[in-house]
Design a protein around this motif. Structure first.
Motif, mmCIF file in Angstrom:
data_model
loop_
_atom_site.group_PDB
_atom_site.id
_atom_site.type_symbol
_atom_site.label_atom_id
_atom_site.label_comp_id
_atom_site.label_asym_id
_atom_site.label_seq_id
_atom_site.Cartn_x
_atom_site.Cartn_y
_atom_site.Cartn_z
ATOM 1 N N ARG A 313 0.835 -1.209 0.000
ATOM 2 C CA ARG A 313 0.000 0.000 0.000
ATOM 3 C C ARG A 313 0.869 1.258 0.000
ATOM 4 O O ARG A 313 0.547 2.248 -0.673
ATOM 5 C CB ARG A 313 -0.922 -0.007 1.224
ATOM 6 N N HIS A 316 2.079 1.890 -3.544
ATOM 7 C CA HIS A 316 1.021 2.473 -4.385
ATOM 8 C C HIS A 316 0.867 3.963 -4.073
ATOM 9 O O HIS A 316 0.759 4.796 -4.986
ATOM 10 C CB HIS A 316 -0.305 1.758 -4.147
ATOM 11 N N GLN A 369 -3.604 4.323 -7.921
ATOM 12 C CA GLN A 369 -4.699 4.811 -7.088
ATOM 13 C C GLN A 369 -5.764 3.738 -6.931
ATOM 14 O O GLN A 369 -6.305 3.527 -5.830
ATOM 15 C CB GLN A 369 -5.308 6.070 -7.709
ATOM 16 N N THR A 370 -6.068 3.037 -8.017
ATOM 17 C CA THR A 370 -7.050 1.955 -7.967
ATOM 18 C C THR A 370 -6.575 0.841 -7.042
ATOM 19 O O THR A 370 -7.343 0.307 -6.226
ATOM 20 C CB THR A 370 -7.300 1.402 -9.376
ATOM 21 N N ASN A 373 -6.750 2.017 -3.388
ATOM 22 C CA ASN A 373 -8.126 2.015 -2.891
ATOM 23 C C ASN A 373 -8.601 0.612 -2.577
ATOM 24 O O ASN A 373 -9.306 0.385 -1.584
ATOM 25 C CB ASN A 373 -9.054 2.665 -3.913
ATOM 26 N N SER A 376 -7.036 -0.457 0.658
ATOM 27 C CA SER A 376 -7.443 0.345 1.813
ATOM 28 C C SER A 376 -8.920 0.220 2.139
ATOM 29 O O SER A 376 -9.301 0.195 3.306
ATOM 30 C CB SER A 376 -7.101 1.823 1.572
ATOM 31 N N TYR A 377 -9.737 0.158 1.092
ATOM 32 C CA TYR A 377 -11.190 0.231 1.299
ATOM 33 C C TYR A 377 -11.957 -0.938 0.714
ATOM 34 O O TYR A 377 -13.175 -0.976 0.815
ATOM 35 C CB TYR A 377 -11.733 1.537 0.696
ATOM 36 N N ALA A 381 -14.491 0.224 -3.537
ATOM 37 C CA ALA A 381 -13.870 1.520 -3.843
ATOM 38 C C ALA A 381 -13.120 1.451 -5.154
ATOM 39 O O ALA A 381 -13.126 2.388 -5.948
ATOM 40 C CB ALA A 381 -12.926 1.922 -2.713
ATOM 41 N N SER A 382 -12.460 0.316 -5.412
ATOM 42 C CA SER A 382 -11.732 0.144 -6.657
ATOM 43 C C SER A 382 -12.671 0.193 -7.850
ATOM 44 O O SER A 382 -12.393 0.829 -8.863
ATOM 45 C CB SER A 382 -10.972 -1.190 -6.633
ATOM 46 N N SER A 384 -15.530 1.697 -7.933
ATOM 47 C CA SER A 384 -16.038 3.052 -8.058
ATOM 48 C C SER A 384 -15.079 3.932 -8.845
ATOM 49 O O SER A 384 -15.495 4.708 -9.707
ATOM 50 C CB SER A 384 -16.265 3.654 -6.643
ATOM 51 N N VAL A 385 -13.764 3.803 -8.548
ATOM 52 C CA VAL A 385 -12.770 4.572 -9.274
ATOM 53 C C VAL A 385 -12.766 4.188 -10.745
ATOM 54 O O VAL A 385 -12.677 5.032 -11.633
ATOM 55 C CB VAL A 385 -11.356 4.363 -8.649
#
Length: 392
Positions: A313, A316, A369-370, A373, A376-377, A381-382, A384-385
């Motif tokens: 993480r 990233h 970023q994907t 996410n 992390s979430y 979330a991935s 959604s991005v």
């Protein structure tokens, strides 16, 4: 936490800085980039004599025994000097794979040559369809008695034209995207059946597309375990990301320094433009971007050195921050220099182009970023991005 460098690391940093200042000015670099090989063998031998090629290797092979911090210190200074010699390709990636997966006999065979400057290496892993997916490998290595036969193509191989020896990622079992089933092979770059086509990237770096047609290698060319090469690739790419981002931080620092100096000499309306409060604010903003990227780099280096649980993480996040801050800094540098900031004669544009290429190596901002996410979430979330990117 103490972020001070050790005495040895300070000496290492200072030696690179002195070399750049005394022997590697911008005009010298332009001449090297314009040469047929895109690098200077003489400069490479100087690297060997100064001990820089030995930094990440164990003392038993003649190395310095350094770690991620030592490499980061060097790469940051290389970035400041816009050095084009293949330190990253040969020492960090090729040498890193030997460190990670090589047998004692393979290390003894290849590492001393890297250290003394007689061997240039390259890691051939990227394929036309693979984009940022490290496990997307279609190049095959088929068993043939006591040997293996390689068939396939690798693209954008850094230092691929100058390399004496290649480490090639090939599929020995499984399907196209399977992590299991990838093996690494050490291959003589002049072996029968290998065809190399070189070309330049926008930052002046020389790369190659390499085709393998019935290239036979012996069983002892296998690096690490059969079908188990992905773990070594993954680890070395992690180290490579930190090294490249170290170079990027050096580039950002130089862009800030050069732009600040320029604003102190360029006059508009009868006064130097550094006196304009609006431009002072912009220079402060770019300095803050540089400090943010540097802080994230230090955090990632600590995570890599300690092999923290959240290392992936952190990497990233580092790539995202490096892309964001680097883009902000080079765009401001070009705008404050005006039209001349885009010309080949001024080094500002070359710093910007190198930052662009670093941002695209091992995944761009959107990719990382994907991935960040998702870690992390969660996958929601991935997704959604991804949907936002598709909509844009």
């Amino acid at each position: 936490m103490n972020f001070d460098f050790s005495e040895e690391q300070t000496m290492l940093r200072d030696s690179v800085a002195r070399f750049v200042q005394d022997d590697y000015d911008f005009d010298t670099r332009r001449g090297i980039v314009a040469s047929e090989t895109g690098m200077s063998r003489e400069t490479w031998q100087t690297f060997a004599e100064l001990g820089w090629l030995s930094v990440p290797f164990a003392e038993e092979y003649g190395g310095f025994g350094g770690g991620p911090v030592d490499l980061m210190v060097m790469m940051e200074e290389f970035g400041k000097g816009l050095i084009v010699e293949p330190y990253f390709a040969t020492v960090v990636m090729f040498g890193g794979l030997l460190n990670a997966a090589g047998s004692e006999s393979q290390k003894a065979q290849y590492i001393p040559g890297i250290i003394d400057g007689s061997r240039l290496g390259a890691f051939a892993y990227l394929e036309r369809q693979s984009r940022y997916e490290l496990a997307d490998v279609l190049t095959t290595a088929s068993a043939a008695g006591d040997a293996f036969v390689l068939n396939g193509e690798k693209v954008v191989v850094s230092n691929g034209m100058n390399a004496d020896t290649l480490i090639v990622a090939a599929r020995t079992s499984g399907e196209q995207f399977d992590r299991n089933g990838i093996s690494l092979f050490v291959v003589d770059a002049s072996a029968a059946g290998i065809e190399r086509v070189g070309y330049r990237l926008m930052d002046g770096q020389t790369v190659a597309s390499i085709t393998f047609k019935d290239v036979s290698v012996s069983a002892d060319a296998l690096l690490g375990e059969l079908n188990g090469g992905f773990a070594a690739m993954d680890r070395v790419v992690q180290e490579g990301i930190v090294a490249l981002c170290g170079e990027a931080v050096g580039l950002m620092g130089q862009l800030n320094s050069k732009t600040l100096e320029y604003t102190k000499t360029r006059e508009q309306f009868g006064v130097v433009i550094s006196s304009f409060q609006a431009l002072q604010h912009r220079m402060v903003d770019t300095f803050m971007s540089y400090e943010q990227a540097k802080s994230m780099l230090y955090r990632a280096v600590c995570a890599l050195e300690n092999n923290d649980d959240d290392l992936r993480r952190e990497l990233h996040a580092l790539k995202v921050m490096t892309h964001k801050c680097g883009k902000h800094i080079f765009e401001e540098a070009i705008q404050l220099h005006g039209g001349m900031g885009l010309t080949d004669e001024l080094d500002i544009a070359h710093y910007a182009k190198r930052l662009m290429m670093i941002n695209a190596t091992f995944g761009d901002r959107d990719h990382h970023q994907t991935q960040f996410n998702a870690l992390s979430y969660g996958s929601q979330a991935s997704d959604s991005v991804a949907n936002m990117s598709d909509a844009a």
